[in-house]
Enzyme design. Structure first.
Site, PDB file in Angstrom:
ATOM      1  N   ARG A  81      21.148   5.017  10.084  1.00  0.00           N
ATOM      2  CA  ARG A  81      20.321   3.954   9.513  1.00  0.00           C
ATOM      3  C   ARG A  81      20.128   4.141   8.015  1.00  0.00           C
ATOM      4  NH1 ARG A  81      16.596   4.063  14.151  1.00  0.00           N
ATOM      5  NH2 ARG A  81      17.185   2.356  15.530  1.00  0.00           N
ATOM      6  N   GLY A  82      19.936   5.392   7.597  1.00  0.00           N
ATOM      7  CA  GLY A  82      19.724   5.663   6.176  1.00  0.00           C
ATOM      8  C   GLY A  82      20.889   5.203   5.322  1.00  0.00           C
TER       9      GLY A  82
END
Length: 354
Positions: free
Chosen positions: A291-292
């Site tokens: 996600r980052g």
């Protein structure tokens, strides 16, 4: 709602202008980037009491662009995109019905702290379903928030189960209500904005990770800036309409900038080398999952679009990467969320900055 009535209500309760808000640049940038690209995944705003979190989020309403919707549809269905249409609208299209289309501003829906799951997700009228054979559905706040913004103040005080429901809908873009063997789904693509006070507790890490960005705000320390903020608030409270007129031009300019950024966003390019370095930073910071990486890529493109450019620069990445990663770092449970300094230090080393 009748446009004349809606306008008179707006005049009765004017909102503080977004461009009049002094300081808190990090929070304002995170909100703007999410409006430009809703797929960033929302923003969690944590800060002390009385730092203008709710004021800033609600001030965003003025800047939201208009979108096309199917008239009289409770889900704000997109007349072009089947993924953003309710089941009823899709069925009408299949029957080659002519859909009446209208434009409306992207809406912001407030979720009250004491809201029940039925109020949030909607309810099915079982009696009507059984006696009349129709799926009688009473839409909830998620339906109203489709293609808009859902704002939860004091999200860290919200029941964890309800936070799970919100985050699942925000991630999947759909809300499903099931009762007594009857199931109804509708699109629920919204920007989730949460705010809270760290003194009242943090969200669980697995919930926090689901927010695309995390903005930290603190109380302004500069005495002259504090005086300016207090005077502005006093002026607004004394004469809201007059105060808003002062910022009419700057509000219009920022609103147009957001509209243009949304148009050029698909053309914005992020160099492969920069994408590799973003992933290297995530890896070195031991960030779980991808996600980052995804959010940093999207936010970097959004900030370039916001400034009218189609090429992402390392400076763009530097400005957004702390917002995208700071809440994903592994840390001691007793520590507060990293201020972003650790993320910036790794960025400088990976990108070869002094």
């Amino acid at each position: 709602m009748n446009p004349v009535l809606e306008n008179s209500l707006e005049q009765a309760r004017p909102v503080f202008p977004f461009t009049a808000i002094v300081g808190q640049e990090e929070m304002k940038l995170a909100l703007i980037l999410n409006v430009i690209d809703p797929k960033i995944g929302g923003v969690m705003i944590m800060g002390d009491r009385g730092t203008g979190k709710s004021t800033t989020v609600r001030a965003l309403v003025d800047l939201l662009p208009e979108i096309q919707v199917v008239a009289d549809d409770p889900f704000n269905s997109d007349p072009q995109d089947p993924e953003l249409m309710s089941q009823e609208v899709r069925e009408r299209l299949q029957r080659n019905e002519n859909l009446p289309v209208t434009t409306k501003k992207i809406s912001m829906v407030d979720l009250p702290l004491g809201a029940t799951e039925d109020r949030v997700c909607g309810t099915i009228d079982i009696e009507k379903a059984l006696t009349e054979g129709v799926k009688a559905f009473e839409p909830g706040l998620l339906a109203k928030a489709n293609r808009g913004i859902l704002y939860v103040d004091e999200v860290n005080l919200l029941d964890d189960h309800l936070v799970d429901v919100l985050l699942d809908s925000a991630a999947s873009g759909w809300n499903t209500v099931e009762r007594e063997g009857i199931s109804i789904s509708h699109p629920a693509r919204f920007i989730l904005v949460g705010s809270g006070n760290p003194e009242e507790g943090e969200l669980r890490p697995q919930l926090l990770d689901r927010f695309g960005m995390h903005a930290q705000i603190g109380t302004v320390k500069d005495p002259s800036l504090r005086v300016q903020i207090v005077e502005q608030r006093a002026s607004f409270d004394a004469s809201p309409v007059e105060f808003r007129q002062t910022y009419q031009d700057s509000q219009a300019q920022l609103g147009n900038q957001i509209v243009e950024a949304r148009k050029i966003l698909p053309q914005v390019q992020l160099d492969y080398e920069y994408r590799v370095k973003i992933s290297q930073i995530c890896s070195e910071l031991d960030v779980d999952g991808l996600r980052g990486d995804l959010v940093t890529n999207r936010a970097s493109k959004a900030i370039a679009a916001f400034e009218g450019r189609t090429e992402v620069t390392p400076e763009d990445i530097f400005r957004v990467i702390p917002l995208c990663l700071r809440h994903r770092l592994r840390k001691d449970p007793l520590e507060s969320i990293d201020s972003g300094d650790k993320v910036r230090d790794i960025f400088k080393r990976v990108f070869g900055y002094a």
